[in-house]
Enzyme design. Structure first.
Site, PDB file in Angstrom:
ATOM      1  N   LYS A 237      76.082  48.829  57.078  1.00 23.17           N
ATOM      2  CA  LYS A 237      75.351  47.465  57.597  1.00 23.17           C
ATOM      3  C   LYS A 237      74.058  47.828  58.213  1.00 23.17           C
ATOM      4  CE  LYS A 237      78.704  44.532  56.277  1.00 23.17           C
ATOM      5  NZ  LYS A 237      79.436  45.314  55.321  1.00 23.17           N
TER       6      LYS A 237
ATOM      7  N   SER B  65      77.198  46.112  49.539  1.00 24.05           N
ATOM      8  CA  SER B  65      76.786  45.291  50.511  1.00 24.05           C
ATOM      9  C   SER B  65      75.429  45.512  51.090  1.00 24.05           C
ATOM     10  CB  SER B  65      77.802  45.490  51.730  1.00 24.05           C
ATOM     11  OG  SER B  65      77.488  46.619  52.332  1.00 24.05           O
TER      12      SER B  65
END
Lengths: 188, 188
Positions: free
Chosen positions: A147, A110
Site C-alpha cells: 500500500k 491493489s
DNA sequence: TGACTTAGTGAACGGTTGTTCACTATACTT
DNA sequence: AAGTATAGTGAACAACCGTTCACTAAGTCA
C-alpha cells in the site's frame, strides 16, 4: 579514466569476473604487469574498484553506473555503440543494503495503478522509516499487502493504488514490514 | 547439492567473486583442494557453475535462481531466514543475451497502463521477432516509442497502453528496434 | 634551466593457482 | 561376499598470482 573503466567493465561483462593484473596489462597493451597494478591502484583510490584481502580485484558495490543511454523518444540510441551495452550491475544499482533487503513476488492488484502488477518482483528494505508517499508492505488483518503510506493529520493511512479497494485507517497496531525500493518485471 | 550451491552463493555475495579451489575447500572443511575440485566439477556438469578458459570458476548466466520467497499475501516471509537473502543476480535473471540487450530510460506515459512509467528503465532485446502482445520499441514518424505490438487480420497495429493516445496503423515501413523483455523501477 | 611528478618497463620474490595422480575409506549394488 | 562407484586425502607440478624495487622517458611547473 572513464575510458579505462569502460574497458574493465567490458572485460567483466564478458568474463564474469575482474581481470588479473596480467590480464589488465594485456587489456591496455602494457608490457608490464606493474603498469596495470598502478592503474588499478589509481582506480581504487578514486573509488571505482576494490581489492580483496587476497589482493584480487573485485567490483565495487556500485561498480557500473547506469549508462545514460538516452530517452526513448529522443531518437534511437544505437546499441552498437559500445557505451550503451556497457554493463550495469543491476544488483548494485538496485540494492543498497543487501543485509536488510529482500525479495517478494507480488500477488494481487491493489497497487496496479502504481505500476506494480501481479507477478512483479519487489525489492523491500526493512528497518527504514517510511516517508509520506512511499510504497510499503504492511500487515492488515493478519495479511501482508502493498500500500501507499500516507499521513492525514498525523494519522497513518494505507492507500491502495486501485479504485476497487479502499483506504485503510489502521486502528491499533500497524506493522510495516519494509518499504518498497524497486520493482522488477520480466516478460515471459 | 542445493545446500552446497547455497554456500557458494553466499561466498559470492560476500566476496563478489567465486572462490578458488582452496577457498572452496575451506568453505566445506575439506582438507584437500582436490575434494573441492571434484565438487566443483560435479556442479559444473550439473550446469550450476562455469569455468573460465583459465580454469577459474565464474558464475553461470543463471547462477542464482530467484528464491521462491512466497507471495505478499501469504504471510510474511522473514528475511532473517538465510535462504531469502540468498543473492539472486538480477543481471543474469534479467538478461539472457547480453550482446543484443540494451537499456533505455522511459519518457512519456504512452505505456502507463501496462505498468511502464516515465523514468522506468526498460531492457530491450533486439533482433527478435515480436509476438502478438509484446511491448516493442518502434519508430513512428521518426520518433521511437514504446507500444504494444498487435496483429489485426495480418496487419500490424501499434497500441499504446493509455487511452489518451491512439492506435497506430503503420503505413509503409515499420521499424522495430527490439522488444521489451523487462522493466526496472527504482524509487528515489 | 632544473626539480618534480607521472606513466610505463623489466625483473624478481614467495605464495597460490588449477590440475593430475596414486591412494584410502565408506557406501551401494547384486 | 565380492565388486564397484563415490567422496575425500595428500603430495606434486608448472604456471600464474599480487607485490615490490630499481630504472627510464616524457610531461609539468616554477
Amino acid at each position: 579514466m572513464e575510458d579505462q573503466l569502460k574497458k574493465i567493465r567490458k572485460f567483466f561483462r564478458i568474463h564474469r569476473r575482474l581481470p588479473t593484473y596480467q590480464e589488465l596489462a594485456n587489456l591496455f597493451n602494457f608490457a608490464s604487469k606493474n603498469a596495470a597494478y598502478k592503474l588499478a591502484q589509481k582506480l581504487i583510490d578514486a573509488g571505482f574498484l576494490e581489492k580483496d584481502e587476497t589482493g584480487k580485484l573485485i567490483p565495487k558495490k556500485l561498480f557500473a553506473p547506469l549508462p545514460n543511454s538516452g530517452f526513448v523518444q529522443a531518437g534511437f540510441p544505437s546499441p552498437a555503440e559500445e557505451e550503451l551495452i556497457d554493463t550495469i550491475s543491476f544488483d548494485e544499482y538496485l540494492i543498497d543494503k543487501p543485509e536488510s533487503t529482500f525479495i517478494l513476488r507480488v500477488s494481487g492488484d491493489s497497487m496496479i495503478d502504481a505500476g506494480i502488477h501481479p507477478g512483479d518482483i519487489v525489492l523491500i528494505e526493512k528497518g527504514r522509516t517510511p516517508k509520506d508517499g512511499d510504497v510499503v508492505i504492511a500487515s492488515v488483518d493478519g495479511e501482508w499487502t502493498l500500500k501507499y503510506y500516507h499521513k492525514e493529520q498525523n494519522k497513518i493511512v494505507l492507500v491502495p493504488a486501485n479504485k476497487k479497494y479502499q483506504k485503510i485507517y489502521p486502528k491499533n497496531s500497524l506493522e510495516i514490514g519494509g518499504i518498497v525500493i524497486s520493482v522488477v518485471r520480466k516478460y515471459n
